[in-house]
Scaffold this motif. Sequence first.
Motif, PDB file in Angstrom:
ATOM      1  N   VAL A  19      14.812 -29.780   1.498  1.00  0.00           N
ATOM      2  CA  VAL A  19      15.353 -29.783   0.140  1.00  0.00           C
ATOM      3  C   VAL A  19      15.377 -28.348  -0.374  1.00  0.00           C
ATOM      4  N   GLY A  20      16.473 -27.951  -0.975  1.00  0.00           N
ATOM      5  CA  GLY A  20      16.628 -26.582  -1.450  1.00  0.00           C
ATOM      6  C   GLY A  20      16.500 -26.454  -2.958  1.00  0.00           C
ATOM      7  N   ILE A  21      16.131 -25.244  -3.405  1.00  0.00           N
ATOM      8  CA  ILE A  21      16.117 -24.876  -4.820  1.00  0.00           C
ATOM      9  C   ILE A  21      17.096 -23.722  -4.982  1.00  0.00           C
ATOM     10  N   ALA A  22      18.071 -23.891  -5.884  1.00  0.00           N
ATOM     11  CA  ALA A  22      19.093 -22.857  -6.083  1.00  0.00           C
ATOM     12  C   ALA A  22      19.163 -22.487  -7.553  1.00  0.00           C
ATOM     13  N   GLY A  23      19.722 -21.332  -7.834  1.00  0.00           N
ATOM     14  CA  GLY A  23      19.912 -20.895  -9.209  1.00  0.00           C
ATOM     15  C   GLY A  23      20.078 -19.403  -9.275  1.00  0.00           C
ATOM     16  N   ALA A  24      20.642 -18.918 -10.367  1.00  0.00           N
ATOM     17  CA  ALA A  24      20.752 -17.483 -10.568  1.00  0.00           C
ATOM     18  C   ALA A  24      19.354 -16.887 -10.718  1.00  0.00           C
TER      19      ALA A  24
ATOM     20  N   SER B 126      22.928 -18.699  -0.727  1.00  0.00           N
ATOM     21  CA  SER B 126      23.481 -20.043  -0.902  1.00  0.00           C
ATOM     22  C   SER B 126      24.030 -20.604   0.402  1.00  0.00           C
ATOM     23  N   SER B 127      24.530 -19.763   1.295  1.00  0.00           N
ATOM     24  CA  SER B 127      25.014 -20.252   2.581  1.00  0.00           C
ATOM     25  C   SER B 127      23.865 -20.813   3.400  1.00  0.00           C
TER      26      SER B 127
ATOM     27  N   LEU C  82      21.214 -25.545   5.747  1.00  0.00           N
ATOM     28  CA  LEU C  82      19.935 -26.147   6.118  1.00  0.00           C
ATOM     29  C   LEU C  82      19.642 -27.468   5.411  1.00  0.00           C
ATOM     30  N   CYS C  83      20.050 -27.585   4.153  1.00  0.00           N
ATOM     31  CA  CYS C  83      19.456 -28.592   3.275  1.00  0.00           C
ATOM     32  C   CYS C  83      20.196 -29.923   3.247  1.00  0.00           C
ATOM     33  N   ASP C  84      19.403 -30.980   3.058  1.00  0.00           N
ATOM     34  CA  ASP C  84      19.949 -32.321   2.837  1.00  0.00           C
ATOM     35  C   ASP C  84      20.304 -32.509   1.361  1.00  0.00           C
ATOM     36  N   ARG C  85      19.483 -31.921   0.504  1.00  0.00           N
ATOM     37  CA  ARG C  85      19.740 -31.960  -0.935  1.00  0.00           C
ATOM     38  C   ARG C  85      19.392 -30.604  -1.529  1.00  0.00           C
ATOM     39  N   VAL C  86      20.033 -30.254  -2.641  1.00  0.00           N
ATOM     40  CA  VAL C  86      19.748 -28.999  -3.322  1.00  0.00           C
ATOM     41  C   VAL C  86      19.613 -29.279  -4.818  1.00  0.00           C
ATOM     42  N   TYR C  87      18.488 -28.865  -5.394  1.00  0.00           N
ATOM     43  CA  TYR C  87      18.292 -28.928  -6.840  1.00  0.00           C
ATOM     44  C   TYR C  87      18.716 -27.588  -7.444  1.00  0.00           C
TER      45      TYR C  87
ATOM     46  N   PRO D 194      25.141 -30.884   0.484  1.00  0.00           N
ATOM     47  CA  PRO D 194      26.096 -29.848   0.054  1.00  0.00           C
ATOM     48  C   PRO D 194      27.088 -29.512   1.159  1.00  0.00           C
ATOM     49  N   GLU D 195      28.346 -29.412   0.755  1.00  0.00           N
ATOM     50  CA  GLU D 195      29.404 -29.201   1.734  1.00  0.00           C
ATOM     51  C   GLU D 195      29.628 -27.721   2.038  1.00  0.00           C
ATOM     52  N   SER D 196      29.323 -26.851   1.062  1.00  0.00           N
ATOM     53  CA  SER D 196      29.629 -25.437   1.272  1.00  0.00           C
ATOM     54  C   SER D 196      28.784 -24.572   0.348  1.00  0.00           C
ATOM     55  N   GLU D 197      28.736 -23.302   0.688  1.00  0.00           N
ATOM     56  CA  GLU D 197      28.072 -22.321  -0.161  1.00  0.00           C
ATOM     57  C   GLU D 197      28.725 -22.283  -1.540  1.00  0.00           C
ATOM     58  N   GLY D 198      30.038 -22.343  -1.571  1.00  0.00           N
ATOM     59  CA  GLY D 198      30.765 -22.276  -2.834  1.00  0.00           C
ATOM     60  C   GLY D 198      30.389 -23.386  -3.787  1.00  0.00           C
ATOM     61  N   GLN D 199      30.142 -24.589  -3.256  1.00  0.00           N
ATOM     62  CA  GLN D 199      29.769 -25.706  -4.112  1.00  0.00           C
ATOM     63  C   GLN D 199      28.457 -25.412  -4.841  1.00  0.00           C
ATOM     64  N   ILE D 200      27.486 -24.829  -4.139  1.00  0.00           N
ATOM     65  CA  ILE D 200      26.200 -24.499  -4.750  1.00  0.00           C
ATOM     66  C   ILE D 200      26.362 -23.388  -5.780  1.00  0.00           C
ATOM     67  N   VAL D 201      27.086 -22.355  -5.416  1.00  0.00           N
ATOM     68  CA  VAL D 201      27.267 -21.218  -6.318  1.00  0.00           C
ATOM     69  C   VAL D 201      27.989 -21.645  -7.591  1.00  0.00           C
ATOM     70  N   ARG D 202      29.068 -22.417  -7.424  1.00  0.00           N
ATOM     71  CA  ARG D 202      29.804 -22.869  -8.616  1.00  0.00           C
ATOM     72  C   ARG D 202      28.912 -23.680  -9.536  1.00  0.00           C
ATOM     73  N   SER D 203      27.998 -24.446  -8.939  1.00  0.00           N
ATOM     74  CA  SER D 203      27.130 -25.298  -9.734  1.00  0.00           C
ATOM     75  C   SER D 203      26.218 -24.480 -10.637  1.00  0.00           C
ATOM     76  N   PHE D 204      25.503 -23.492 -10.060  1.00  0.00           N
ATOM     77  CA  PHE D 204      24.564 -22.781 -10.932  1.00  0.00           C
ATOM     78  C   PHE D 204      25.240 -21.717 -11.782  1.00  0.00           C
ATOM     79  N   VAL D 205      26.390 -21.204 -11.348  1.00  0.00           N
ATOM     80  CA  VAL D 205      27.114 -20.265 -12.196  1.00  0.00           C
ATOM     81  C   VAL D 205      27.666 -20.972 -13.429  1.00  0.00           C
ATOM     82  N   ALA D 206      28.167 -22.181 -13.238  1.00  0.00           N
ATOM     83  CA  ALA D 206      28.703 -22.944 -14.359  1.00  0.00           C
ATOM     84  C   ALA D 206      27.594 -23.440 -15.280  1.00  0.00           C
ATOM     85  N   ALA D 207      26.404 -23.703 -14.695  1.00  0.00           N
ATOM     86  CA  ALA D 207      25.337 -24.326 -15.477  1.00  0.00           C
ATOM     87  C   ALA D 207      24.553 -23.330 -16.302  1.00  0.00           C
ATOM     88  N   THR D 208      24.515 -22.086 -15.897  1.00  0.00           N
ATOM     89  CA  THR D 208      23.601 -21.156 -16.557  1.00  0.00           C
ATOM     90  C   THR D 208      24.325 -20.077 -17.333  1.00  0.00           C
TER      91      THR D 208
END
Length: 839
Positions: free
Chosen positions: A292-297, A464-465, A470-475, A489-503
């Motif tokens: 499980v991953g932890i992502a964010g700016a 993010s790549s 690696l991860c099955d899920r990312v918070y 997660p399907e791609s690095e871009g999906q993770i990046v867009r998520s935390f860039v849009a959220a924060t």
Amino acid sequence: MDTTAVLEDTAPTQQRSSTTALEVIGVTKSFPGVRALDSVNFDCMEGEVHALVGENGSGKSTMIKAASGVYDIDEGRIVIGGEELGRGGVQRSRRLGLITAYQDTSLVNELTVADNIALSFNAIGEAKPPDLIRYLGRFDLPFRQTDLVAALGPGARQLLEVARAMAHRPKVLMLDEPTAALDMKLAEKLEEIIRQARDDGTAIVYVSHRLAEVRRLADRLTVIRDGQIQGTYAHSDWAVEEIVELMVGAPTSLEFPDRTLPTEPATRLELKGLEGQGFGPVSLTVGSGEIVGIAGAEGNGQRQLLRGIIGMDLSGGSVAVEGKTLSRVSPSSALKSGISFQSGDRVKESIFPGASVLDNATSQLGEESGPYGTSLTKRLLPAYRGASKRLNIVAASPYMPVEGLSGGNQQKVVLARPWLRTPEVLIVDEPTQGVDARARLDIYATLTSAAQAGVGVLVNSSDSSELAGLCDRVYVMSRGVVVEEIVKPESEGQIVRSFVAATDVSETQVSLRENAGLRWFDRLAVHTPIIVLLILIAALALYTGSRTPVFWSTFNLSSWLILTLPLAFVALAQQYNLISGLFDISIGSVMSLTVVILSFTLPDMSPSSLLKSFVALAAAVVAVGAFNSVLIETLKVTPIVATVASLGVVQGVAIWLRPEYGGIIAPQLNTMFAQGIAFIPTTFILVTVLAVVLEWWLYKSRRGLALRATGLRSDSALRVGWRVNRIRTGALFVSVLGAVVGGVVLASQAGAGSNGVGSTYALPTFAAVFLGGAVMTGGRGSFVGALLGALFLSLINNAVPLLGIQPAWAQILNGVVLLVAIAAYAGLDKARLRALRRP
């Protein structure tokens, strides 16, 4: 995952300059048992970004430090801007125009941004930018000049390291893994800064393991392996797989390891409403066999959350492992419950630098180390060898210090701990930060293997790549809370867009909030010893004076100040020494030797006697100072051990010269020190002025800043060009000089030669300087505080007989006051650290 798909051909296509800014010609550098560089040739042109890539331990850092003057080379030449470096060291390299920004930074965390910039410019005699606010604003950096570096996030510190280097307008800028600690937003900002510097004509040597950014930035790329250059390529003439193969020396794959994903994983780790400094409330789960991953700016609470899980800076919520809630969460209880936490800050928190590779790798082995709490080599060695083979740890010997390994191998040694123990939950912060391609693959394989064995794996990464692969899920975290959960997660871009849009919170806002309280604590910390001692002196003087009017007599007050003088001079010198990061326990014996020398050379105050005394005492300063400096700076003996040896030698000389009490010291000397204005001796006025001048010098002059930086972090002072050995050697001579001056005053009071008269001053001296705010680790202290500490201790000795207290209680009172003061200072420091971490 196809890494080549994300590489963009965006490097500049303009014609490179034909002027060579840096040449490394046939350079060889060896360490005991290792040839780190072997006839290396490398160059970088003006207005060019030349990337240098290779595995950890391949020789990149050695070449950087050789060109920067940190290391002297064995063979070859280094030419900067047409001039040969020779053995001029860091200072000459920087003056020739080569500035380096290091991956682990050369900043002093306890100093402000402005002081760190000034420290760099002062070292080579240049003036810092006149308007720092405007300069920092030019780069849109997320901090102010008044902010403490300790309060900045890792990304902000890395940007400051680069910005400070560029402020010198260097001919050659060497960047060592500049984006390793940055999230995508800060990395993009840094790339803009680098492109601007290149367009302005700076030659940039760019070291990175991130081949995607190398593709975007580099005009040329050079591969180094095992200290030898493997080839140099133009921007468009290389593919990722080819470069990786050259780096590791064998064909390899950049794919993430395959593994069987869990269908219905049992919950290994469950957080409910967890909150603490910088995060929360956070609720999440990690199942058996999951990664499980932890992502964010950067700066949105990811690292604080991982620490909170093991009880660090935790204020609420619950942590459950295998369904059992931990009653009191702490690092030790978390480990016992099956949580293995590995910090992203290897040097400060993950390894024990001076300990062996074997001890580091097996430090959490537990009962398997041996019966009854023992650690038996016959058990540790087979365990280590198994882990070493599985993780591909490259070490010359299991008994070598772990600090001698490359960063990637250090990371693998850290990961050997959970591999040997097999925890329920493995928490890893930045698992591949600053490691090479081969080490990265080994670490991925280790994490995957742990998950396959049923371990629940929780990973925080700024890459993010890496999370996507690696991860099955990312918070995804923003403002310290989870704002989204991404399943598969399907791609690095999906993770990046998520935390860039959220924060919309940035590291700027976080760090500036932290600093508001921190600056107040730092200002208070500097003046606290002075305030406390003034209060104590006033209280004790008023109390003693209220019990006996004799205290206020001119004779008694003058006696108090006269008796303070020997201790005051020695305390000021010792404070200087401690601020530089050193420690001199030989001062008492030096004072005794001074009294003995004067008992032979100063029977009167005639010019000939004064000249003989001056020459003899100067010789003593030179001899003892040189002896200490050779032991400490040349032979690298620990200062306490070295000065204990010095104490024995000096004391022995004093006893040999004057085995029994005898000899006459000019009585006029005592009269001279007693003269003054009213009850205040002139000498006491002079030592007070000296303390004030030294205080101003320490905090307002460039040499004072260098002294503090040397004590706080000597390697940082060295990297920016200060001659640290000279500063420390000077401090050792100052310590001896202060002891000799104090010994002269003591001799005027003794009146004759005594080989042990100074021995009673060693402990009071250290009590005075610690009361004055000094710490054993160096870099802190107050000269005015040291003087007041000496004055207060002398006041205790003066007041005890007047109050009818037994002399033994004076010593007890000295110790009690020192303990109370140190406890108060420690409490203030803890409050400062809380302010530092507060969001």
